[in-house]
Design a protein around this motif. Structure first.
Motif, PDB file in Angstrom:
ATOM      1  N   CYS A 188       0.997  -0.875  -0.281  1.00 40.07           N
ATOM      2  CA  CYS A 188       0.261   0.087   0.130  1.00 40.07           C
ATOM      3  C   CYS A 188       0.570   0.767   0.134  1.00 40.07           C
ATOM      4  O   CYS A 188       1.554   1.550   0.690  1.00 40.07           O
ATOM      5  CB  CYS A 188      -0.577   0.145   1.385  1.00 40.07           C
ATOM      6  N   GLU A 189       0.457   2.032  -0.792  1.00 36.38           N
ATOM      7  CA  GLU A 189       1.170   3.029  -0.683  1.00 36.38           C
ATOM      8  C   GLU A 189       0.294   4.398   0.487  1.00 36.38           C
ATOM      9  O   GLU A 189      -1.034   4.812   0.313  1.00 36.38           O
ATOM     10  CB  GLU A 189       0.831   3.626  -1.911  1.00 36.38           C
ATOM     11  N   ARG A 190       1.273   5.161   1.644  1.00 39.90           N
ATOM     12  CA  ARG A 190       0.985   6.168   1.929  1.00 39.90           C
ATOM     13  C   ARG A 190       1.210   6.538   2.336  1.00 39.90           C
ATOM     14  O   ARG A 190       2.385   6.911   1.748  1.00 39.90           O
ATOM     15  CB  ARG A 190       0.008   5.083   3.534  1.00 39.90           C
ATOM     16  N   ASP A 191       1.077   8.538   3.052  1.00 41.00           N
ATOM     17  CA  ASP A 191       1.872   8.919   3.679  1.00 41.00           C
ATOM     18  C   ASP A 191       3.472   9.143   4.355  1.00 41.00           C
ATOM     19  O   ASP A 191       3.799   9.708   4.817  1.00 41.00           O
ATOM     20  CB  ASP A 191       0.835  10.612   3.408  1.00 41.00           C
ATOM     21  N   SER A 192       2.845   7.528   5.165  1.00 41.85           N
ATOM     22  CA  SER A 192       4.688   7.201   5.903  1.00 41.85           C
ATOM     23  C   SER A 192       4.329   5.940   5.877  1.00 41.85           C
ATOM     24  O   SER A 192       3.438   5.669   5.534  1.00 41.85           O
ATOM     25  CB  SER A 192       4.041   7.792   7.456  1.00 41.85           C
ATOM     26  N   VAL A 193       5.286   5.413   6.141  1.00 41.25           N
ATOM     27  CA  VAL A 193       5.749   4.214   6.624  1.00 41.25           C
ATOM     28  C   VAL A 193       5.537   3.988   7.989  1.00 41.25           C
ATOM     29  O   VAL A 193       4.981   2.227   8.031  1.00 41.25           O
ATOM     30  CB  VAL A 193       7.193   3.119   6.105  1.00 41.25           C
ATOM     31  N   VAL A 194       4.681   4.684   8.776  1.00 41.39           N
ATOM     32  CA  VAL A 194       4.320   4.107   9.996  1.00 41.39           C
ATOM     33  C   VAL A 194       3.096   3.015  10.081  1.00 41.39           C
ATOM     34  O   VAL A 194       2.127   3.752   9.126  1.00 41.39           O
ATOM     35  CB  VAL A 194       4.391   5.055  11.063  1.00 41.39           C
ATOM     36  N   THR A 219      -0.816 -12.686   6.152  1.00 35.14           N
ATOM     37  CA  THR A 219      -0.312 -11.857   5.288  1.00 35.14           C
ATOM     38  C   THR A 219       0.133 -10.903   5.090  1.00 35.14           C
ATOM     39  O   THR A 219      -0.366  -9.374   5.880  1.00 35.14           O
ATOM     40  CB  THR A 219      -2.163 -10.709   4.323  1.00 35.14           C
ATOM     41  N   PRO A 220       1.938 -10.235   4.473  1.00 35.24           N
ATOM     42  CA  PRO A 220       2.458  -9.056   4.955  1.00 35.24           C
ATOM     43  C   PRO A 220       2.349  -8.000   4.518  1.00 35.24           C
ATOM     44  O   PRO A 220       1.431  -8.492   3.118  1.00 35.24           O
ATOM     45  CB  PRO A 220       3.792  -9.995   4.481  1.00 35.24           C
ATOM     46  N   LEU A 221       2.870  -6.952   5.000  1.00 34.01           N
ATOM     47  CA  LEU A 221       2.149  -5.716   4.522  1.00 34.01           C
ATOM     48  C   LEU A 221       3.217  -4.643   3.890  1.00 34.01           C
ATOM     49  O   LEU A 221       3.670  -4.519   5.408  1.00 34.01           O
ATOM     50  CB  LEU A 221       0.845  -4.340   4.979  1.00 34.01           C
ATOM     51  N   ASN A 225      -5.055  -0.413  13.070  1.00 37.72           N
ATOM     52  CA  ASN A 225      -5.367  -1.960  12.984  1.00 37.72           C
ATOM     53  C   ASN A 225      -4.827  -2.673  12.006  1.00 37.72           C
ATOM     54  O   ASN A 225      -5.234  -3.707  11.375  1.00 37.72           O
ATOM     55  CB  ASN A 225      -7.062  -1.869  12.986  1.00 37.72           C
ATOM     56  N   ASP A 226      -3.382  -2.382  11.391  1.00 32.08           N
ATOM     57  CA  ASP A 226      -2.647  -2.928  10.364  1.00 32.08           C
ATOM     58  C   ASP A 226      -2.645  -4.663  10.799  1.00 32.08           C
ATOM     59  O   ASP A 226      -2.436  -5.696  10.148  1.00 32.08           O
ATOM     60  CB  ASP A 226      -1.445  -2.675   9.741  1.00 32.08           C
ATOM     61  N   PHE A 227      -2.041  -4.673  12.641  1.00 24.39           N
ATOM     62  CA  PHE A 227      -2.198  -5.517  12.747  1.00 24.39           C
ATOM     63  C   PHE A 227      -3.145  -7.432  12.343  1.00 24.39           C
ATOM     64  O   PHE A 227      -2.879  -8.654  12.358  1.00 24.39           O
ATOM     65  CB  PHE A 227      -2.036  -5.610  14.374  1.00 24.39           C
ATOM     66  N   LEU A 285       7.993  -2.883   5.284  1.00 23.29           N
ATOM     67  CA  LEU A 285       7.821  -4.407   5.903  1.00 23.29           C
ATOM     68  C   LEU A 285       7.900  -4.950   6.780  1.00 23.29           C
ATOM     69  O   LEU A 285       8.025  -5.197   7.608  1.00 23.29           O
ATOM     70  CB  LEU A 285       8.426  -5.952   4.587  1.00 23.29           C
ATOM     71  N   LEU A 286       5.822  -5.403   6.838  1.00 21.49           N
ATOM     72  CA  LEU A 286       5.128  -5.765   8.056  1.00 21.49           C
ATOM     73  C   LEU A 286       4.979  -7.104   8.065  1.00 21.49           C
ATOM     74  O   LEU A 286       3.672  -7.443   7.023  1.00 21.49           O
ATOM     75  CB  LEU A 286       3.999  -4.700   8.817  1.00 21.49           C
ATOM     76  N   GLY A 287       5.485  -7.451   9.081  1.00 22.58           N
ATOM     77  CA  GLY A 287       5.265  -9.546   9.243  1.00 22.58           C
ATOM     78  C   GLY A 287       4.458  -9.957  10.036  1.00 22.58           C
ATOM     79  O   GLY A 287       4.891  -9.554  11.350  1.00 22.58           O
ATOM     80  N   PHE A 288       4.212 -11.312  10.508  1.00 26.72           N
ATOM     81  CA  PHE A 288       4.126 -11.807  11.645  1.00 26.72           C
ATOM     82  C   PHE A 288       4.254 -12.972  11.909  1.00 26.72           C
ATOM     83  O   PHE A 288       4.231 -14.315  10.940  1.00 26.72           O
ATOM     84  CB  PHE A 288       2.389 -11.479  11.875  1.00 26.72           C
ATOM     85  N   GLN A 289       5.441 -13.735  12.868  1.00 28.45           N
ATOM     86  CA  GLN A 289       5.963 -15.425  13.090  1.00 28.45           C
ATOM     87  C   GLN A 289       4.993 -15.137  14.000  1.00 28.45           C
ATOM     88  O   GLN A 289       5.320 -15.018  15.317  1.00 28.45           O
ATOM     89  CB  GLN A 289       7.415 -15.193  13.568  1.00 28.45           C
ATOM     90  N   PRO A 290       4.186 -16.500  14.276  1.00 34.11           N
ATOM     91  CA  PRO A 290       3.407 -16.951  14.862  1.00 34.11           C
ATOM     92  C   PRO A 290       4.151 -17.455  15.560  1.00 34.11           C
ATOM     93  O   PRO A 290       5.743 -17.978  15.558  1.00 34.11           O
ATOM     94  CB  PRO A 290       2.878 -18.064  14.507  1.00 34.11           C
ATOM     95  N   ALA A 291       3.784 -17.907  16.729  1.00 32.47           N
ATOM     96  CA  ALA A 291       4.545 -19.057  17.800  1.00 32.47           C
ATOM     97  C   ALA A 291       5.132 -20.070  17.323  1.00 32.47           C
ATOM     98  O   ALA A 291       3.916 -20.552  16.471  1.00 32.47           O
ATOM     99  CB  ALA A 291       3.710 -19.921  19.278  1.00 32.47           C
ATOM    100  N   THR A 292       6.042 -20.864  17.675  1.00 29.30           N
ATOM    101  CA  THR A 292       6.598 -22.341  17.209  1.00 29.30           C
ATOM    102  C   THR A 292       7.620 -23.153  17.393  1.00 29.30           C
ATOM    103  O   THR A 292       8.016 -22.318  19.023  1.00 29.30           O
ATOM    104  CB  THR A 292       7.340 -21.131  15.395  1.00 29.30           C
TER     105      THR A 292
END
Length: 164
Positions: free
Chosen positions: A66-72, A86-88, A76-78, A102-109
Motif C-alpha cells: 500500500c502507498e501511504r503518506d508514512s511508512v509507520v 498476509t505481510p504488508l 489496525n494493520d495488525f 515490510l510488516l509481517g508476523f511470526q506465530p509461536a513456533t
C-alpha cells in the motif's frame, strides 16, 4: 520475512505505485507484476467493527503493498498480518526519498530445543531508512497492537458466546 517478497516488491511495486492505493504482491519467481486492488485499502477494511474480512488478494498473491503518506503502521494493520497471515509492504515517497517498510508476523513456533517461541511482529526496511520520529512511531504502533489484539480477541469471544 521473506527477502524474496522484498526483492519482488522493490522490482515491481515502485513502477506500479501510481495506479492504486493497494496492490496484490506475488512471490518472487512468479513472473507477475503487482496487481492493483481497485477500491480496496487495508485501513478502510480494518476500521470496520470486528475482525476485518480476508483481503481480496489476486490469485497466487501472498502479500499486500500500500502507498501511504508514512511508512509507520496504522493502528489496525495488525489484523491483516496476524489474523490473516498476509505481510504488508507500506511505501511512501519517490526516487531517492522512497521508503518501504515490510510488516509481517511470526506465530509461536517450536525451536530446535523443543521450546515454544513467542509470537512476534517482524519489521524490515526494504528501502530507505527511518527518521527518529518514524522509528518512535513504528515502536508505538507495535506496542499498540498488543492492546488492540486483546480488545479484538475479547470482542470475538463475546460474539462466539452470543452465537452459541
Amino acid at each position: 520475512m521473506k527477502t524474496a517478497l522484498t526483492a519482488l516488491a522493490l522490482a515491481g511495486f515502485s513502477a506500479a505505485a501510481a495506479q492504486a492505493d493497494c496492490y496484490s504482491i506475488y512471490p518472487q519467481g512468479a513472473g507477475q507484476q503487482p496487481a492493483p486492488m481497485a477500491g480496496y485499502t487495508v485501513t478502510e477494511a480494518a476500521n470496520l467493527d470486528g475482525l476485518m474480512d480476508p483481503p481480496p488478494l489476486a490469485e497466487g498473491a501472498n502479500a499486500i503493498a500500500c502507498e501511504r503518506d508514512s511508512v509507520v503502521p496504522r493502528p489496525n494493520d495488525f489484523e491483516l498480518v496476524r489474523y490473516h497471515g498476509t505481510p504488508l509492504l507500506i511505501s511512501t515517497g519517490e526516487g531517492e526519498a522512497r521508503q518501504m517498510l515490510l510488516l509481517g508476523f511470526q506465530p509461536a513456533t517450536e525451536d530446535e530445543n523443543g521450546e515454544m517461541t513467542d509470537p512476534q511482529y517482524q519489521v524490515q526496511m526494504a528501502q530507505g531508512g527511518l527518521s527518529d520520529e518514524e522509528r518512535t512511531g513504528v515502536i508505538s504502533a507495535l506496542e499498540g497492537f498488543s492492546a488492540s489484539e486483546q480488545a479484538l480477541d475479547a470482542l470475538l469471544r463475546a460474539q462466539a458466546e452470543q452465537d452459541s
